[in-house]
Design a protein around this motif. Sequence first.
Motif: not given
Length: 123
Positions: A28-36
């Motif tokens: 989830a953190v990876l997804g947030l970093v990719l997105f944000l």
Amino acid sequence: MVAAIVILFLVGGFIADGGLAALTWRGAVLGLVLFLLIRPVVGWAVQMRGLATGKERVVIAVFGIRGVGSFFYLAYALGEADFAAPTRELWAVVTFTVLLSVLVHGVAATPVTARLDRSSPDR
């Protein structure tokens, strides 16, 4: 466009069937970093020689290319190589990131582009 709608419909089924159960907090953190962070920074960088104004570059960088293609890229990558992470976890991370993108951009796109249009002197 129709293909993207069909894919999003299938993604909804995947999520309803527990497709995000394999999502870890690290995923989830990876997804947030990719997105944000990563996608907007890359989106900004590739426009450096473009004709867009600063505000337009920001909007293009933040909204970026829609993430539906990520499913194709992941499917291809999984067919070509072995990964240390479990396949279900990789699908969960990509699905989470695309879901986040669809939700946030779905809510924000119309007001942001309307505001950008109002602030543009040539429109």
